[in-house]
Design a protein around this motif. Structure first.
Motif, PDB file in Angstrom:
ATOM      1  N   LEU A  96      21.102  42.373 -19.702  1.00 15.06           N
ATOM      2  CA  LEU A  96      22.009  42.818 -20.759  1.00 15.06           C
ATOM      3  C   LEU A  96      21.547  44.121 -21.393  1.00 15.06           C
ATOM      4  CD1 LEU A  96      22.654  39.388 -22.538  1.00 15.06           C
ATOM      5  CD2 LEU A  96      24.185  40.613 -20.985  1.00 15.06           C
ATOM      6  N   GLU A  97      20.435  44.678 -20.875  1.00 13.02           N
ATOM      7  CA  GLU A  97      19.860  45.943 -21.364  1.00 13.02           C
ATOM      8  C   GLU A  97      19.389  45.837 -22.808  1.00 13.02           C
ATOM      9  OE1 GLU A  97      22.573  49.141 -20.648  1.00 13.02           O
ATOM     10  OE2 GLU A  97      22.420  48.970 -18.479  1.00 13.02           O
ATOM     11  N   ILE A  98      19.110  44.619 -23.257  1.00 12.93           N
ATOM     12  CA  ILE A  98      18.460  44.437 -24.545  1.00 12.93           C
ATOM     13  C   ILE A  98      16.966  44.672 -24.384  1.00 12.93           C
ATOM     14  CG2 ILE A  98      17.851  42.680 -26.260  1.00 12.93           C
ATOM     15  CD1 ILE A  98      20.679  41.588 -25.967  1.00 12.93           C
ATOM     16  N   LEU A  99      16.455  44.321 -23.209  1.00  8.32           N
ATOM     17  CA  LEU A  99      15.091  44.671 -22.813  1.00  8.32           C
ATOM     18  C   LEU A  99      15.163  45.701 -21.692  1.00  8.32           C
ATOM     19  CD1 LEU A  99      13.258  41.215 -22.709  1.00  8.32           C
ATOM     20  CD2 LEU A  99      12.713  43.119 -24.239  1.00  8.32           C
ATOM     21  N   ARG A 100      14.335  46.734 -21.784  1.00 12.93           N
ATOM     22  CA  ARG A 100      14.318  47.768 -20.754  1.00 12.93           C
ATOM     23  C   ARG A 100      12.911  47.892 -20.193  1.00 12.93           C
ATOM     24  NH1 ARG A 100      17.834  52.399 -23.952  1.00 12.93           N
ATOM     25  NH2 ARG A 100      19.798  51.231 -23.990  1.00 12.93           N
ATOM     26  N   LYS A 101      12.813  47.721 -18.891  1.00 15.10           N
ATOM     27  CA  LYS A 101      11.500  47.723 -18.248  1.00 15.10           C
ATOM     28  C   LYS A 101      10.843  49.082 -18.394  1.00 15.10           C
ATOM     29  CE  LYS A 101      11.081  45.029 -14.842  1.00 15.10           C
ATOM     30  NZ  LYS A 101      11.115  44.324 -13.531  1.00 15.10           N
ATOM     31  N   SER A 102       9.559  49.069 -18.729  1.00 11.50           N
ATOM     32  CA  SER A 102       8.800  50.305 -18.884  1.00 11.50           C
ATOM     33  C   SER A 102       8.522  50.931 -17.525  1.00 11.50           C
ATOM     34  CB  SER A 102       7.472  50.012 -19.606  1.00 11.50           C
ATOM     35  OG  SER A 102       6.643  51.150 -19.622  1.00 11.50           O
ATOM     36  N   ARG A 103       8.548  52.243 -17.468  1.00 12.38           N
ATOM     37  CA  ARG A 103       8.277  52.936 -16.211  1.00 12.38           C
ATOM     38  C   ARG A 103       6.799  52.850 -15.831  1.00 12.38           C
ATOM     39  NH1 ARG A 103      11.694  58.609 -17.025  1.00 12.38           N
ATOM     40  NH2 ARG A 103      13.770  57.649 -17.194  1.00 12.38           N
ATOM     41  N   ASP A 104       5.943  52.723 -16.826  1.00 15.51           N
ATOM     42  CA  ASP A 104       4.508  52.737 -16.569  1.00 15.51           C
ATOM     43  C   ASP A 104       3.947  51.365 -16.225  1.00 15.51           C
ATOM     44  OD1 ASP A 104       4.521  55.465 -17.209  1.00 15.51           O
ATOM     45  OD2 ASP A 104       4.230  55.033 -19.343  1.00 15.51           O
ATOM     46  N   ASP A 105       4.626  50.313 -16.644  1.00 13.63           N
ATOM     47  CA  ASP A 105       4.110  48.960 -16.433  1.00 13.63           C
ATOM     48  C   ASP A 105       5.299  48.029 -16.243  1.00 13.63           C
ATOM     49  OD1 ASP A 105       2.898  46.516 -16.395  1.00 13.63           O
ATOM     50  OD2 ASP A 105       2.032  46.651 -18.412  1.00 13.63           O
ATOM     51  N   GLU A 106       5.407  47.412 -15.072  1.00 13.65           N
ATOM     52  CA  GLU A 106       6.567  46.572 -14.775  1.00 13.65           C
ATOM     53  C   GLU A 106       6.588  45.293 -15.591  1.00 13.65           C
ATOM     54  OE1 GLU A 106       4.719  44.172 -10.911  1.00 13.65           O
ATOM     55  OE2 GLU A 106       6.403  45.567 -10.659  1.00 13.65           O
ATOM     56  N   TYR A 125       8.104  46.027 -21.620  1.00 13.06           N
ATOM     57  CA  TYR A 125       9.500  46.357 -21.891  1.00 13.06           C
ATOM     58  C   TYR A 125       9.610  47.037 -23.249  1.00 13.06           C
ATOM     59  CZ  TYR A 125      10.448  42.882 -18.229  1.00 13.06           C
ATOM     60  OH  TYR A 125      10.471  42.166 -17.051  1.00 13.06           O
ATOM     61  N   THR A 126      10.619  47.878 -23.394  1.00 14.26           N
ATOM     62  CA  THR A 126      10.985  48.389 -24.711  1.00 14.26           C
ATOM     63  C   THR A 126      12.219  47.617 -25.173  1.00 14.26           C
ATOM     64  OG1 THR A 126      12.335  50.146 -23.708  1.00 14.26           O
ATOM     65  CG2 THR A 126      10.060  50.698 -24.335  1.00 14.26           C
ATOM     66  N   ILE A 127      12.300  47.385 -26.480  1.00 14.15           N
ATOM     67  CA  ILE A 127      13.433  46.665 -27.052  1.00 14.15           C
ATOM     68  C   ILE A 127      14.510  47.683 -27.414  1.00 14.15           C
ATOM     69  CG2 ILE A 127      14.171  45.070 -28.845  1.00 14.15           C
ATOM     70  CD1 ILE A 127      11.256  44.251 -29.208  1.00 14.15           C
ATOM     71  N   SER A 128      15.711  47.466 -26.906  1.00 14.99           N
ATOM     72  CA  SER A 128      16.806  48.383 -27.209  1.00 14.99           C
ATOM     73  C   SER A 128      17.240  48.210 -28.663  1.00 14.99           C
ATOM     74  CB  SER A 128      17.995  48.133 -26.287  1.00 14.99           C
ATOM     75  OG  SER A 128      19.121  48.872 -26.710  1.00 14.99           O
ATOM     76  N   PRO A 129      17.489  49.313 -29.378  1.00 14.86           N
ATOM     77  CA  PRO A 129      17.956  49.200 -30.765  1.00 14.86           C
ATOM     78  C   PRO A 129      19.318  48.543 -30.892  1.00 14.86           C
ATOM     79  CG  PRO A 129      18.088  51.478 -29.993  1.00 14.86           C
ATOM     80  CD  PRO A 129      17.318  50.710 -28.956  1.00 14.86           C
ATOM     81  N   VAL A 130      20.019  48.355 -29.775  1.00 16.15           N
ATOM     82  CA  VAL A 130      21.331  47.708 -29.836  1.00 16.15           C
ATOM     83  C   VAL A 130      21.222  46.288 -30.361  1.00 16.15           C
ATOM     84  CG1 VAL A 130      21.308  46.732 -27.510  1.00 16.15           C
ATOM     85  CG2 VAL A 130      23.477  47.403 -28.522  1.00 16.15           C
TER      86      VAL A 130
END
Length: 238
Positions: A179-189, A192-197
């Motif tokens: 749902l793109e609420i969590l976005r996988k980090s490019r540096d570490d699979e 994750y970054t938390i989407s501000p949505v």
């Protein structure tokens, strides 16, 4: 020699720079009788089939929602649905989504029947929303292990074995990533970054309801989908 009189520009009619030329709408298919422009129809379709529209990922569709916001709100209200638009979530705009209106009706039918979030999905979303709010809407990085740690106090009666419990949390992480609420980090699979949505779609009433579900798990209660699964197993055994 004659001179032309000076022109008083202030007396000339003003041109509306925002005015649009008359829209000559063509039916999209045989029997199309909609009075809405195509873009409004497409925005309405997206609102009905997506959990939310983001200015970050769907800038065109999001802009159509804003452009035809009043007309869309009327069409949705006829279906007992409410259009929500939260601006300022991203630098270039916000998010738009619809909610089911809540009121007592003997004949009303609930039309918003999207695939629901499971208990673990919802509770993980609750914790992520709380973390995002606490950060002042700054970027938050969280690891898979840290998300598992959010459930460390859960002692429900259904997921007694570690394998099942771990699998449910991993499934919740995957669901929120889809749902793109969590976005996988490019540096570490596994980070994750938390989407501000999430701060936009997690309203106060939703957070209150989810907090109650989480407290039930902390007291040893069973998540609903896990209880349903056990009931089906018991029926099969019988």
């Amino acid at each position: 020699m004659t001179t032309e009189p000076d022109i008083d520009f202030s007396s000339l009619p003003q041109v509306d720079q925002a005015a649009r030329p008359p829209h000559q709408r063509r039916p999209r298919f045989d029997g199309d009788v909609s009075e809405l422009p195509d873009r409004a129809c497409w925005a309405l379709q997206q609102l009905l089939t997506r959990r939310y529209l983001s200015s970050e990922t769907e800038p065109d569709v999001y802009s159509w929602v804003l452009e035809y916001r009043n007309q869309l709100s009327v069409r949705l209200s006829e279906l007992d649905l409410i259009l929500r638009v939260v601006e300022g979530v991203f630098d270039n705009g916000g998010v738009a989504f619809i909610e089911q209106a809540r009121y007592d009706s003997a004949r009303g039918v609930k039309l918003l029947r999207r695939e629901p979030l499971g208990t673990y999905d919802s509770i993980l979303a609750l914790h992520l929303a709380q973390m995002m709010r606490a950060s002042g809407d700054q970027a938050v990085l969280i690891s898979r292990d840290e998300m598992h740690g959010l459930f460390s106090g859960v002692l429900n009666d259904i997921d007694r074995d570690t394998v099942t419990f771990t699998a449910r949390i991993d499934a919740a992480i995957a669901r929120l990533a889809s749902l793109e609420i969590l976005r996988k980090s490019r540096d570490d699979e596994d980070s994750y970054t938390i989407s501000p949505v999430i701060t936009a779609v997690m309203t106060a009433s939703v957070i209150t309801e989810l907090q109650q579900q989480f407290e039930l798990l902390l007291r040893g209660g069973a998540p609903q989908e896990a209880q349903d699964e056990e009931d089906r197993t018991d029926d099969a055994d019988d």
